[in-house]
Write a protein that holds these residues in place. Structure first.
Motif, PDB file in Angstrom:
ATOM      1  N   ALA A  88       0.847  -1.188   0.000  1.00 37.83           N
ATOM      2  CA  ALA A  88       0.000   0.000   0.000  1.00 37.83           C
ATOM      3  C   ALA A  88       0.881   1.236   0.000  1.00 37.83           C
ATOM      4  N   SER A  89       0.409   2.294  -0.646  1.00 36.11           N
ATOM      5  CA  SER A  89       1.139   3.559  -0.668  1.00 36.11           C
ATOM      6  C   SER A  89       1.126   4.200   0.717  1.00 36.11           C
ATOM      7  N   ALA A  90       2.076   5.094   0.929  1.00 32.26           N
ATOM      8  CA  ALA A  90       2.207   5.721   2.247  1.00 32.26           C
ATOM      9  C   ALA A  90       0.979   6.544   2.602  1.00 32.26           C
ATOM     10  N   TRP A  91       0.405   7.232   1.627  1.00 33.91           N
ATOM     11  CA  TRP A  91      -0.765   8.077   1.933  1.00 33.91           C
ATOM     12  C   TRP A  91      -1.969   7.227   2.347  1.00 33.91           C
ATOM     13  N   ARG A  92      -2.087   6.028   1.750  1.00 37.22           N
ATOM     14  CA  ARG A  92      -3.207   5.159   2.109  1.00 37.22           C
ATOM     15  C   ARG A  92      -3.032   4.583   3.516  1.00 37.22           C
ATOM     16  N   VAL A  93      -1.793   4.204   3.846  1.00 29.64           N
ATOM     17  CA  VAL A  93      -1.516   3.702   5.187  1.00 29.64           C
ATOM     18  C   VAL A  93      -1.742   4.806   6.220  1.00 29.64           C
ATOM     19  N   HIS A  94      -1.357   6.023   5.859  1.00 28.83           N
ATOM     20  CA  HIS A  94      -1.511   7.163   6.782  1.00 28.83           C
ATOM     21  C   HIS A  94      -2.984   7.500   7.010  1.00 28.83           C
ATOM     22  N   GLU A  95      -3.809   7.313   5.991  1.00 28.07           N
ATOM     23  CA  GLU A  95      -5.243   7.553   6.156  1.00 28.07           C
ATOM     24  C   GLU A  95      -5.878   6.507   7.074  1.00 28.07           C
ATOM     25  N   MET A  96      -5.445   5.260   6.960  1.00 25.97           N
ATOM     26  CA  MET A  96      -6.004   4.203   7.791  1.00 25.97           C
ATOM     27  C   MET A  96      -5.550   4.326   9.247  1.00 25.97           C
ATOM     28  N   ASP A  97      -4.256   4.601   9.455  1.00 27.41           N
ATOM     29  CA  ASP A  97      -3.721   4.722  10.810  1.00 27.41           C
ATOM     30  C   ASP A  97      -2.633   5.801  10.798  1.00 27.41           C
ATOM     31  N   PRO A  98      -2.884   6.988  11.376  1.00 29.07           N
ATOM     32  CA  PRO A  98      -1.908   8.083  11.316  1.00 29.07           C
ATOM     33  C   PRO A  98      -0.607   7.814  12.076  1.00 29.07           C
ATOM     34  N   THR A  99      -0.585   6.799  12.932  1.00 31.70           N
ATOM     35  CA  THR A  99       0.640   6.503  13.682  1.00 31.70           C
ATOM     36  C   THR A  99       1.466   5.394  13.037  1.00 31.70           C
ATOM     37  N   ARG A 100       0.960   4.763  12.001  1.00 30.90           N
ATOM     38  CA  ARG A 100       1.590   3.560  11.444  1.00 30.90           C
ATOM     39  C   ARG A 100       2.919   3.857  10.746  1.00 30.90           C
ATOM     40  N   ILE A 101       3.014   4.950  10.007  1.00 28.87           N
ATOM     41  CA  ILE A 101       4.225   5.233   9.234  1.00 28.87           C
ATOM     42  C   ILE A 101       5.415   5.456  10.164  1.00 28.87           C
ATOM     43  N   LEU A 102       5.217   6.251  11.198  1.00 31.31           N
ATOM     44  CA  LEU A 102       6.313   6.502  12.139  1.00 31.31           C
ATOM     45  C   LEU A 102       6.659   5.244  12.932  1.00 31.31           C
ATOM     46  N   GLU A 103       5.654   4.447  13.254  1.00 29.83           N
ATOM     47  CA  GLU A 103       5.906   3.201  13.973  1.00 29.83           C
ATOM     48  C   GLU A 103       6.749   2.241  13.137  1.00 29.83           C
ATOM     49  N   ARG A 104       6.425   2.114  11.865  1.00 32.38           N
ATOM     50  CA  ARG A 104       7.194   1.222  10.982  1.00 32.38           C
ATOM     51  C   ARG A 104       8.604   1.765  10.730  1.00 32.38           C
ATOM     52  N   ALA A 105       8.736   3.085  10.676  1.00 28.36           N
ATOM     53  CA  ALA A 105      10.062   3.678  10.459  1.00 28.36           C
ATOM     54  C   ALA A 105      10.982   3.388  11.641  1.00 28.36           C
ATOM     55  N   VAL A 106      10.470   3.535  12.859  1.00 28.28           N
ATOM     56  CA  VAL A 106      11.277   3.249  14.046  1.00 28.28           C
ATOM     57  C   VAL A 106      11.570   1.753  14.134  1.00 28.28           C
ATOM     58  N   TYR A 107      10.584   0.925  13.816  1.00 28.36           N
ATOM     59  CA  TYR A 107      10.758  -0.525  13.888  1.00 28.36           C
ATOM     60  C   TYR A 107      11.832  -1.004  12.911  1.00 28.36           C
ATOM     61  N   SER A 108      11.865  -0.427  11.717  1.00 25.30           N
ATOM     62  CA  SER A 108      12.873  -0.834  10.734  1.00 25.30           C
ATOM     63  C   SER A 108      14.263  -0.334  11.116  1.00 25.30           C
ATOM     64  N   CYS A 109      14.355   0.801  11.826  1.00 22.15           N
ATOM     65  CA  CYS A 109      15.659   1.298  12.274  1.00 22.15           C
ATOM     66  C   CYS A 109      16.259   0.414  13.358  1.00 22.15           C
ATOM     67  N   LEU A 110      15.410  -0.293  14.097  1.00 20.97           N
ATOM     68  CA  LEU A 110      15.874  -1.174  15.166  1.00 20.97           C
ATOM     69  C   LEU A 110      16.168  -2.589  14.666  1.00 20.97           C
ATOM     70  N   ALA A 111      16.359  -2.751  13.367  1.00 13.68           N
ATOM     71  CA  ALA A 111      16.622  -4.082  12.809  1.00 13.68           C
ATOM     72  C   ALA A 111      17.940  -4.630  13.353  1.00 13.68           C
ATOM     73  N   GLY A 112      17.915  -5.879  13.752  1.00 16.40           N
ATOM     74  CA  GLY A 112      19.102  -6.523  14.293  1.00 16.40           C
ATOM     75  C   GLY A 112      19.244  -6.390  15.794  1.00 16.40           C
TER      76      GLY A 112
END
Length: 198
Positions: A88-112
């Motif tokens: 899904a595009s970022a704008w669609r994810v942001h419309e469904m859940d406004p906190t999801r994009i930042l949550e996924r960004a932090v989660y991916s930075c903590l890889a490993g």
């Protein structure tokens, strides 16, 4: 002796930090929040220990992404079943859940990082400024924003707008509304029959 005990308590305790995500890039914000979640800001940090702090982020609904990222950046998901892949595009994810994009960004930075799920539990995201009072009572510090928040034209007073230096002044006989199609004197070269390409 009492002073050293307080210093030790302040070093080992989990403090609460607050961050305003208004007009901030979620990817740069993730790297800014990372040291506080991992505990890199403490002298007792160790990669095998879980000494991170709590981070409260508000205004996640008003984040900003550079360029054409709202349309081109994709979020992928797989249910681990056949045909369970979706994106899904970022704008669609942001419309469904406004906190999801930042949550996924932090989660991916903590890889490993082995304690990634524990650190994500200490990340508290809110789409607007309505943070519960119980959480605000615990906050002891503020994290500086990554980008400067731009001021809107409506935020300036009329006096400040008049004092702003102008590059040039329009002549008194200049037609400001002349660019509109209904106000043009000569026909449009792109739509008239005479200038149409064959």
């Amino acid at each position: 002796m009492a002073h050293s005990r307080v210093t030790q308590w302040a070093t080992m305790t989990r403090t609460w930090w607050i961050y305003d995500a208004n007009y901030q890039c979620p990817f740069k914000t993730a790297y800014r929040l990372l040291p506080y979640l991992q505990g890199l800001n403490k002298p007792v940090y160790h990669s095998d220990s879980d000494v991170g702090d709590h981070v409260v982020v508000f205004n996640t609904k008003h984040i900003a992404m550079r360029g054409d990222f709202w349309r081109t950046f994709k979020h992928f998901h797989h249910t681990k079943f056949a045909g369970g892949f979706s994106r899904a595009s970022a704008w669609r994810v942001h419309e469904m859940d406004p906190t999801r994009i930042l949550e996924r960004a932090v989660y991916s930075c903590l890889a490993g990082v082995e304690t990634r799920k524990m650190m994500m539990k200490r990340l508290h995201l809110y789409p607007e400024e309505d943070v519960p009072e119980k959480i605000l009572e615990n906050v002891t510090g503020q994290i500086r924003q990554v980008q400067i928040v731009p001021k809107k034209l409506t935020d300036y007073s009329q006096e400040e707008i008049d004092k702003f230096p102008k590059l040039f002044e329009y002549p008194e006989d200049y037609d400001v509304e002349g660019y509109k199609r209904e106000n043009r004197q000569e026909p449009d070269q792109h739509t008239s029959m005479k200038w149409r390409l064959k």
